[in-house]
Design an enzyme around this catalytic site. Structure first.
Site, PDB file in Angstrom:
ATOM      1  N   GLU A 117     -11.685  15.588  -4.040  1.00 18.39           N
ATOM      2  CA  GLU A 117     -10.657  14.608  -3.683  1.00 18.39           C
ATOM      3  C   GLU A 117      -9.813  15.033  -2.493  1.00 18.39           C
ATOM      4  O   GLU A 117      -9.526  14.237  -1.603  1.00 18.39           O
ATOM      5  CB  GLU A 117      -9.750  14.316  -4.888  1.00 18.39           C
ATOM      6  CG  GLU A 117     -10.365  13.359  -5.918  1.00 18.39           C
ATOM      7  CD  GLU A 117     -11.373  13.998  -6.849  1.00 18.39           C
ATOM      8  OE1 GLU A 117     -11.553  15.236  -6.785  1.00 18.39           O
ATOM      9  OE2 GLU A 117     -11.984  13.289  -7.660  1.00 18.39           O
ATOM     10  N   HIS A 119      -6.299   9.859 -18.388  1.00 14.12           N
ATOM     11  CA  HIS A 119      -7.013   8.818 -17.644  1.00 14.12           C
ATOM     12  C   HIS A 119      -6.363   7.447 -17.745  1.00 14.12           C
ATOM     13  O   HIS A 119      -6.972   6.447 -17.422  1.00 14.12           O
ATOM     14  CB  HIS A 119      -8.468   8.716 -18.131  1.00 14.12           C
ATOM     15  CG  HIS A 119      -9.346   9.813 -17.630  1.00 14.12           C
ATOM     16  ND1 HIS A 119      -9.093  11.127 -17.887  1.00 14.12           N
ATOM     17  CD2 HIS A 119     -10.462   9.787 -16.859  1.00 14.12           C
ATOM     18  CE1 HIS A 119     -10.035  11.874 -17.318  1.00 14.12           C
ATOM     19  NE2 HIS A 119     -10.872  11.086 -16.682  1.00 14.12           N
TER      20      HIS A 119
END
Ligand SMILES: Cc1ncc(C[n+]2csc(CCOP(=O)(O)OP(=O)(O)O)c2C)c(N)n1
Lengths: 367, 336
Positions: free
Chosen positions: B60, B129
């Protein structure tokens, strides 16, 4: 147990003097280069040296604020690396960036003005010591977060490749940077995508007070590209011609072969990490070694021995450099501070009609 | 007018922008061969090829940072972060670099980049999440944070985001992807509507109370308002849409008209976006307030997996409706 054969320095407190500093590459002898070119490299190294000394002074006099990291002792590396780049090539650097900015083509007076926080500075006074930038010179920033510049430099190389251009990106960093996640991610992506970039690690053996041996499980940093199939080369960073030749070779290979390379220059940082750091963590021997490895003094005597530099020429160059640095300081000193009314000018490139710039209780900023 | 999904609105607008401008390209994990975790990029690799649709490693920080660097050289990346939860891995690049480049270098270069990312709870994905952490990015000057709630808004805002010269965090909500709504026939043409970044929307006009939300909560707010209309309660629904820059004006004007406000947010309460809105109302419309501003937010817990627990933790039509009725009762208007 860890591999006990591996030399490790014991503590941060006193770094050992006897560092292993293997140097590779076949440096061009002074005799193989023209006197004009040699004197020009000498002049540029001297300019950076004097500029940095002046910077240190101005900092002590509180003319310059913030952090201030100098290149003293790394001038051969700076000049050698920048000589290897074409004008159209891009540079991303870390916070030790004054010399790189000058060498990449920004006028010293604009670099000094940035240090003084003036509106005539490279970043109009918004960046300071760590953030020299100039679009035309293709100096794409000094960056202050260790390793932060690596992904961005990688992306710049991606943009070059996307457009089918033939520019190369050079990304400069210190040895301590090679342990941050961004380093691994960037090298991996650059190799996967065949990007024209040369990552250059300036190995001055120290990241603040932490040595390479303390921080890197593989202290031969140029070897660490192997996990990404990136070829690495190590060079004597105190030898401007060696740095130039190695860098030139890697930059041109990155250009023609469209792939990344890794380069390590073995350097010495003569002073502390920043102007205010007395470097007490350094052993006497280590400090002595750094001082005795002054690349400028060494180059000077080499040129004298080769008959390229005599007293007259030296004086001529020294005078010109002194003049240039004095001019830079005068320019900075006499440049205007940025006006407070410009405070909200650089938040967005696409301005937002509705954005409030009001600060409570401050009539200056009333709409 | 036609009716399409939020997902389709995004996909078709992105496609159109890629056709319009060669510099626009896509980058992210699993966006090419896999066609996107949530299928926003379905068919893109086939249509545009590997140069313009780049599958990245799970990296990322590396690829968000690369997008920034490429934008500094004039490309216009649209980066997909699989979910906003993983943006934290790239937070150095998103917070320390992208929004700072323009100012730090005195306006010499900018970062025309879009980071698209879904977020939100309600899918039983567990604590790491299910977060709405757009607040972190909305805190940063130089950043633009958009959170559209309808397909029409998603299209108009995506078009604005791609054409904008600043870094834009484009927040999508997992719960909205399949939601449907009307869009103008030219929604995906170059001539289609372009949202004004920094403007809130009035999704529904009303006179009794102002209900403010964004993303999934704005969609939910519309539902609440429709139900309350049947009980003769007139709710004005404001969709923030742009979390930064924030449109205080629209909020304050609405509250000045209705005299009370409820804020519905899908994130945690303390220090949250609702706190900022409540403060703005207090600063700008104090004299018009007939009752304290109420906030309805997610329970302040790491979001649980078990369905009944997760449902209990999230704002609902019921909890928002209750807050509205209690506020109106406090004002002195007796409602059910
Ligand atoms: C991510 C991050 N961590 C820590 C720092 C503080 N810091 C600034 S310079 C530095 C040492 C870096 O050493 P090195 O990469 O070897 O570069 P050098 O200073 O030798 O040029 C540290 C720890 C920082 N700026 N960024």
């Amino acid at each position: 147990m860890a591999d006990t054969a591996k030399p490790k320095s014991g503590s941060a407190a006193k770094n050992s003097g006897g560092r292993r500093r293997s140097r590779k590459g076949t440096p061009t002898a002074v005799a193989d280069e023209s006197p004009e070119v040699l004197r020009e490299y000498y002049r540029r190294m001297l300019l950076i040296r004097r500029f940095e000394e002046r910077t240190g002074q101005a900092y002590t006099q509180a003319r310059i604020g913030g952090y201030c990291h100098l290149n003293l002792g790394e001038e051969a590396t700076v000049v050698g690396l920048m000589t290897a780049l074409q004008e159209r090539d891009y540079l991303f650097a870390n916070y030790r960036d004054h010399g790189y900015a000058i060498e990449k083509g920004i006028e010293p007076r604009r670099v000094m003005a940035e240090l003084y926080g003036r509106s005539t500075g490279t970043s109009k006074g918004w960046g300071g010591s760590m953030h020299m930038y100039d679009t035309d010179a293709r100096m794409l920033g000094g960056w202050g977060i260790v390793g932060g510049q690596l992904p961005m430099a990688t992306g710049a190389a991606m943009a070059v490749s996307y457009r089918g251009g033939d520019e190369v990106v050079m990304c400069q960093m210190g040895d301590g940077t090679t342990n941050i996640g961004a380093w691994h991610e960037s090298l991996n992506i650059a190799s996967l995508w065949n990007l024209p970039i040369v990552y250059v690690v300036i190995n001055n053996y120290l990241g603040m007070g932490t040595t390479v041996d303390m921080s890197s499980a593989e202290p031969d940093l140029y070897k660490r590209g192997c996990a990404f199939r990136i070829e690495g080369e190590r060079v004597d960073g105190q030898d401007v011609l060696a740095v130039r030749d190695t860098a030139r070779n890697l930059v041109e290979r990155a250009r023609s072969e469209q792939r990344p390379f890794l380069m390590e220059t073995m350097s010495y940082r003569m002073k502390g990490h920043s102007v205010v750091d007395p470097a007490k963590y350094r052993s006497k021997e280590d400090a002595q070694e750094a001082r005795s490895n002054d690349p400028l003094a060494a180059f000077e005597s080499q040129l004298e021995e080769a008959g390229v530099l005599d007293e007259d020429r030296k004086k001529e160059i020294a005078d010109a450099v002194r003049q240039e640095v004095a001019d830079a300081a005068d320019f900075a000193e006499n440049s205007p501070h940025p006006d407070a009314s410009t405070l909200f000018d650089y938040t967005y490139a696409s301005p937002v009609a509705n954005e409030s710039t009001r600060m409570p209780a401050d009539p200056v900023f009333a709409d | 007018m036609s009716v399409i999904t939020y997902r389709q609105a995004l996909r078709e607008t992105i496609r159109a922008e890629m056709h319009r401008d060669e510099n626009v390209f896509l980058m992210g994990e699993e966006i090419g061969v896999f066609e996107g975790s949530y299928k926003i990029t379905e068919g893109m690799l086939t249509e545009f090829g590997e140069r313009r649709v780049r599958d990245t490693p799970i990296s990322e920080e590396g690829f968000v940072g690369s997008a920034i660097g490429s934008a500094m050289l004039g490309l216009r990346p649209i980066v997909e972060l699989m979910t906003i939860n993983f943006s934290l891995i790239a937070a150095d690049q998103i917070i320390n670099h992208a929004p700072k480049v323009y100012g730090m270098f005195g306006g010499q270069t900018s970062v025309p980049m879009v980071i698209r990312t879904p977020g939100g709870g309600g899918q039983q994905l567990g604590a790491t999440h299910s977060q709405n952490i757009e607040l972190f990015y909305s805190f940063i000057p130089g950043m633009k944070v958009l959170a559209p709630s309808t397909p029409a808004e998603a299209a108009a805002m995506m078009r604005a985001a791609v054409r904008d010269d600043d870094p834009v965090l484009f927040l999508e909500n997992l719960g909205l992807y399949n939601s449907k709504g009307e869009v103008p026939d030219n929604y995906a043409d170059d001539s289609g509507p372009v949202a004004e970044i920094g403007r809130a929307g009035v999704l529904r006009e009303g006179s009794d109370i102002t209900l403010i939300g964004y993303s999934r909560m704005a969609a939910l707010a519309t539902q609440v308002a429709e139900e309350l209309a049947e009980q003769d309660i007139s709710v004005e629904v404001i969709d923030l849409r742009s979390l930064r820059p924030l449109d205080r004006e629209t909020i304050v004007n609405s509250v000045a008209k209705t005299g009370s406000a409820v804020i519905a947010e899908d994130d945690w309460l303390t220090y949250g976006i609702g706190a900022e809105i409540a403060a703005s109302i207090q600063e700008g419309a104090f004299d018009f307030l007939d009752a304290p501003v109420r906030r309805v937010a997610m329970a302040e817990v790491p979001l649980p997996y078990a369905k009944p627990l997760e449902t209990a933790a999230l704002p609902s039509v019921e909890s928002v409706t209750t807050a509205i009725k209690e506020t109106l009762n406090a004002v002195g208007r007796r409602v059910g």
